[in-house]
Design a protein around this motif. Structure first.
Motif, short mmCIF file in Angstrom:
data_model
loop_
_atom_site.label_atom_id
_atom_site.label_comp_id
_atom_site.label_asym_id
_atom_site.label_seq_id
_atom_site.Cartn_x
_atom_site.Cartn_y
_atom_site.Cartn_z
N ALA A 45 0.83 -1.21 0.00
CA ALA A 45 0.00 0.00 0.00
C ALA A 45 0.86 1.26 0.00
O ALA A 45 0.83 2.08 0.89
N VAL A 46 1.68 1.39 -1.03
CA VAL A 46 2.56 2.55 -1.20
C VAL A 46 2.21 3.20 -2.53
O VAL A 46 2.19 2.54 -3.56
N SER A 47 1.92 4.49 -2.52
CA SER A 47 1.49 5.14 -3.76
C SER A 47 2.59 5.92 -4.45
O SER A 47 2.51 6.17 -5.64
N ASN A 48 3.64 6.34 -3.71
CA ASN A 48 4.73 7.06 -4.37
C ASN A 48 5.76 6.06 -4.90
O ASN A 48 6.95 6.14 -4.62
N VAL A 82 10.16 5.70 -5.02
CA VAL A 82 10.83 4.57 -4.36
C VAL A 82 11.71 3.82 -5.35
O VAL A 82 12.87 3.49 -5.07
N LEU A 83 11.16 3.52 -6.54
CA LEU A 83 11.92 2.79 -7.55
C LEU A 83 13.13 3.59 -8.03
O LEU A 83 14.19 3.02 -8.31
N LYS A 84 12.96 4.91 -8.12
CA LYS A 84 14.08 5.74 -8.53
C LYS A 84 15.20 5.69 -7.50
O LYS A 84 16.38 5.72 -7.83
N LYS A 85 14.82 5.59 -6.23
CA LYS A 85 15.82 5.54 -5.17
C LYS A 85 16.61 4.24 -5.19
O LYS A 85 17.83 4.25 -5.02
N VAL A 86 15.91 3.14 -5.42
CA VAL A 86 16.60 1.84 -5.37
C VAL A 86 17.23 1.48 -6.71
O VAL A 86 18.01 0.56 -6.79
#
Length: 441
Positions: free
Chosen positions: A430-433, A437-441
């Motif tokens: 349940a994460v909408s941003n 997040v993907l850009k960070k990892v």
């Protein structure tokens, strides 16, 4: 709380007119003037969404190696006394690609076409204002879609078809297929997506740059159970299938072509849609990770053509010289069964870590908490006992909203304890941003 996908309506859409019946005295028919038409005043529009009863949902899946083609058909009936605009909310995994959608309303077929968002909105509103039946499909979030169907007459039946393709996931020689049936409320940091959407504040603030309190998108759902899921799937795989299992549902399997082809059906009809349908196909470990190529020839078209599909999931060996960080979602959406399952999974992880590794446990919500504040520690009996006690006593869904970005930033700022670092995240998704997040990892 999980929300069932479904169709909702805004009522009333427009007033309905009725005729006064003429009086007949002797049983014979005589010409009479048309009686006046009087409007039936609609109920006051309170802006809420009301459930339109779903009567059937059918899912057909055709899979070739790691790619699936899905057709989802849902049938609804408008039992309102007035025409309505139906709002159809449904979840899909964020890895799918929609290839088509259509709706059949009382025998009339409406097929969707791609338009620019603003153009589609204007065209839809114009059609509705003219009293026409129209559809509009848009992606609300990465894994939630909304279909609007306007001007549905009373007692009308609506059959909505969604076609999409998706890639399946291979984990430890097991191919996983998921059909989502529920929508989980998602928390969004204020400085992230959906800034202008109506929301309520939930959770706590840690004054981080990424999180100044979290927004939870409010949703409405039907508690009435008058429908269920019917599922059939055909899975054709290059690697032989050794076993098929579903953790939440009873299934019937039929193996063909030396276990390279499997047909799967639910054991019962109209299965309750309170849990996502998960199917695990165990493949022969000696060939599961080998590259596979499927070739299809088109002999029907004038120009002869050939299409090839290359699938491969490389397998990597992780050395013992590894730092493992267990990131556990402790937000409000994890309350109840989810946090209990996360607790059980975490304890299983703790007893399965490789020798000579280092580890740490980080719980996150609106803020995050580290078990070992100075960083990852050696995996030994003493630290294992501390982690086990923490898991049993303090692991609760009490940290507010879902802000996974802050703990990730903290992890990447820490110096690595070993040459390899792996982050294992336990979350309900349940994460909408997601993009941030993907850009960070």
């Amino acid at each position: 709380m999980k929300y069932k996908c479904g169709l909702y309506c805004r009522r009333p859409f427009r007033p309905v007119f009725i005729e006064k019946p003429p009086k007949i005295d002797d049983g014979n028919l005589y010409p009479v003037p048309m009686p006046p038409i009087e409007p039936v005043p609609p109920k006051e529009d309170d802006g809420k969404l009301y459930p339109v009863p779903m009567v059937n949902i059918n899912v057909e899946v055709l899979t070739l190696d790691f790619c699936s083609e899905v057709q989802m058909t849902q049938t609804f009936v408008n039992n309102e006394e007035v025409p309505i605009e139906a709002v159809y909310l449904f979840p899909l995994r964020d890895t799918v690609g929609i290839t088509g959608f259509s709706a059949e309303i009382d025998g009339e077929l409406i097929i969707g076409e791609i338009r620019q968002k603003e153009e589609a909105k204007k065209e839809y509103e114009n059609a509705i204002s003219e009293g026409k039946t129209a559809l509009k499909l848009e992606q609300q979030k990465a894994d939630i879609f909304q279909l609007n169907v306007g001007n549905i007459a009373p007692t009308s039946t609506v059959e909505v078809k969604i076609n999409y393709v998706e890639e399946m996931v291979l984990e430890e020689s097991k191919l996983r297929y998921i059909f989502p049936t529920t929508v989980i409320p998602k928390y969004t940091p204020k400085k992230s997506l959906f800034k202008n959407r109506p929301a309520v504040i939930a959770g706590e603030s840690n004054n981080d740059e990424e999180d100044e309190g979290d927004k939870k998108i409010e949703m409405v759902f039907s508690k009435i159970k008058n429908y269920g899921l019917n599922f059939s799937g055909k899975f054709t795989l290059s690697s032989p299938v050794t076993d098929v299992d579903s953790p939440n549902h009873e299934i019937i399997t039929n193996f063909e072509d030396e276990n390279h082809e499997v047909s799967i059906n639910l054991a019962e009809e109209d299965v309750d849609m309170d849990e996502d349908l998960v199917i695990l196909l165990s493949l022969d470990p000696t060939s599961a990770n080998e590259p596979q190529v499927a070739v299809e020839k088109d002999n029907k078209s004038v120009k002869y053509s050939v299409a090839a599909l290359l699938c491969f999931f490389p397998k990597f060996d992780i050395s013992d010289d590894t730092e493992l960080i267990l990131l556990v979602d402790r937000s409000g959406s994890m309350s109840g069964t989810r946090i209990e399952l996360a607790r059980e999974a975490l304890q299983l992880f703790l007893r399965s870590l490789p020798v000579n590794c280092s580890f740490n446990i980080i719980g996150f919500g609106s803020r995050y908490e580290l078990l070992f504040r100075s960083g990852s520690v050696e995996y030994n009996q003493e630290n294992l006992e501390k982690a086990t006690k923490h898991c049993k006593t303090y692991l609760k869904a009490n940290l507010g909203g879902t802000n996974i970005l802050s703990p990730l930033n903290a992890i990447y700022k820490q110096k690595k304890k070993c040459s390899n670092r792996s982050i294992i995240c336990l979350t309900d998704g349940a994460v909408s941003n997601t993009a941030s997040v993907l850009k960070k990892v």
